[in-house]
Design a protein around this motif. Sequence first.
Motif, PDB file in Angstrom:
ATOM      1  N   SER A   4       0.827  -1.195   0.000  1.00 25.55           N
ATOM      2  CA  SER A   4       0.000   0.000   0.000  1.00 25.55           C
ATOM      3  C   SER A   4       0.867   1.254   0.000  1.00 25.55           C
ATOM      4  CB  SER A   4      -0.893  -0.006   1.241  1.00 25.55           C
ATOM      5  OG  SER A   4      -1.639   1.185   1.303  1.00 25.55           O
ATOM      6  N   GLY A   5       0.586   2.166  -0.921  1.00 23.40           N
ATOM      7  CA  GLY A   5       1.297   3.438  -0.984  1.00 23.40           C
ATOM      8  C   GLY A   5       2.546   3.399  -1.841  1.00 23.40           C
ATOM      9  N   GLN A   6       2.974   2.218  -2.298  1.00 22.80           N
ATOM     10  CA  GLN A   6       4.179   2.137  -3.120  1.00 22.80           C
ATOM     11  C   GLN A   6       3.858   2.484  -4.565  1.00 22.80           C
ATOM     12  OE1 GLN A   6       6.034  -1.700  -2.585  1.00 22.80           O
ATOM     13  NE2 GLN A   6       7.329  -0.876  -0.981  1.00 22.80           N
ATOM     14  N   ARG A   7       4.887   2.886  -5.278  1.00 21.99           N
ATOM     15  CA  ARG A   7       4.747   3.268  -6.675  1.00 21.99           C
ATOM     16  C   ARG A   7       5.907   2.667  -7.454  1.00 21.99           C
ATOM     17  NH1 ARG A   7       3.428   9.095  -6.927  1.00 21.99           N
ATOM     18  NH2 ARG A   7       1.349   8.269  -6.785  1.00 21.99           N
ATOM     19  N   LYS A   8       5.686   2.388  -8.726  1.00 24.39           N
ATOM     20  CA  LYS A   8       6.719   1.805  -9.579  1.00 24.39           C
ATOM     21  C   LYS A   8       7.512   2.925 -10.239  1.00 24.39           C
ATOM     22  CE  LYS A   8       7.182  -1.951 -12.887  1.00 24.39           C
ATOM     23  NZ  LYS A   8       6.440  -2.889 -13.733  1.00 24.39           N
ATOM     24  N   CYS A   9       8.835   2.870 -10.129  1.00 27.10           N
ATOM     25  CA  CYS A   9       9.714   3.889 -10.704  1.00 27.10           C
ATOM     26  C   CYS A   9       9.650   3.810 -12.231  1.00 27.10           C
ATOM     27  CB  CYS A   9      11.149   3.664 -10.213  1.00 27.10           C
ATOM     28  SG  CYS A   9      12.346   4.804 -10.935  1.00 27.10           S
ATOM     29  N   LEU A  14      11.486  -0.543 -10.265  1.00 22.91           N
ATOM     30  CA  LEU A  14      11.357  -1.082  -8.911  1.00 22.91           C
ATOM     31  C   LEU A  14      10.308  -0.290  -8.135  1.00 22.91           C
ATOM     32  CD1 LEU A  14      15.125  -1.575  -8.025  1.00 22.91           C
ATOM     33  CD2 LEU A  14      13.489  -3.305  -8.781  1.00 22.91           C
ATOM     34  N   PHE A  15       9.698  -0.949  -7.155  1.00 25.28           N
ATOM     35  CA  PHE A  15       8.710  -0.265  -6.321  1.00 25.28           C
ATOM     36  C   PHE A  15       9.416   0.541  -5.233  1.00 25.28           C
ATOM     37  CE2 PHE A  15       6.144  -3.609  -8.204  1.00 25.28           C
ATOM     38  CZ  PHE A  15       5.004  -2.907  -8.558  1.00 25.28           C
ATOM     39  N   PHE A  16       8.867   1.706  -4.930  1.00 30.91           N
ATOM     40  CA  PHE A  16       9.447   2.578  -3.906  1.00 30.91           C
ATOM     41  C   PHE A  16       8.330   3.293  -3.174  1.00 30.91           C
ATOM     42  CE2 PHE A  16       8.769   5.350  -7.458  1.00 30.91           C
ATOM     43  CZ  PHE A  16       8.496   6.588  -6.930  1.00 30.91           C
ATOM     44  N   SER A  30      14.723   7.319  -5.616  1.00 25.29           N
ATOM     45  CA  SER A  30      15.828   8.220  -5.270  1.00 25.29           C
ATOM     46  C   SER A  30      17.199   7.706  -5.709  1.00 25.29           C
ATOM     47  CB  SER A  30      15.835   8.460  -3.763  1.00 25.29           C
ATOM     48  OG  SER A  30      16.007   7.218  -3.091  1.00 25.29           O
ATOM     49  N   ALA A  31      17.260   6.646  -6.512  1.00 24.04           N
ATOM     50  CA  ALA A  31      18.556   6.161  -7.016  1.00 24.04           C
ATOM     51  C   ALA A  31      19.161   7.218  -7.937  1.00 24.04           C
ATOM     52  CB  ALA A  31      18.374   4.846  -7.758  1.00 24.04           C
ATOM     53  N   ALA A  32      20.489   7.264  -8.002  1.00 22.50           N
ATOM     54  CA  ALA A  32      21.183   8.305  -8.767  1.00 22.50           C
ATOM     55  C   ALA A  32      20.805   8.262 -10.250  1.00 22.50           C
ATOM     56  CB  ALA A  32      22.688   8.158  -8.600  1.00 22.50           C
ATOM     57  N   ASP A  33      20.759   7.087 -10.856  1.00 21.40           N
ATOM     58  CA  ASP A  33      20.405   6.988 -12.274  1.00 21.40           C
ATOM     59  C   ASP A  33      18.965   7.444 -12.505  1.00 21.40           C
ATOM     60  OD1 ASP A  33      22.897   6.038 -12.949  1.00 21.40           O
ATOM     61  OD2 ASP A  33      22.318   3.922 -12.779  1.00 21.40           O
TER      62      ASP A  33
END
Length: 154
Positions: A4-9, A14-16, A30-33
């Motif tokens: 719940s509340g996660q979103r796919k980048c 990946l889910f974050f 928030s990954a650098a790439d």
Amino acid sequence: MAQSGQRKCLCCGLFFLPDHRNHERQRYCSAADCARASKAASQAAWLARPENSSYFRDPSHVARVQAWRALHPGYGRGRRRVARALQDPLIVQAHDSVEESANRGESAAAPAVVALQDSWSTLSPALAGLIAHLFDLTLQEDMASTTRLLVKRG
């Protein structure tokens, strides 16, 4: 499966968990790439808008930038900073056990206890590192006393 509340980048897939202050609009993790991809997408979207297509080419904007640069000379050049050493370099100096006195005929007796830096400066860095590693020492004073003990034992 997303919790719940996660979103796919949109970049890495990946889910974050989006930041709670910006969860409606955050589409990248928030990954650098992914941050670089987000920046590139946002700049492309900004440039795609018709009112921004000639933003940097319009004569009025050229004049605006030139006026700002005249008020702030040297801003873009920046200053080069010289990296400072964390510790002053140790200058190796031969140590005299006998000092000259005011009278050239008399010579002062050698000091009973040799100063820490005098005995320490004759040690090579490799030997000092080996002693520090073998005996798990970090302080100069401890290393100096261990070195004196090793020299005494011969």
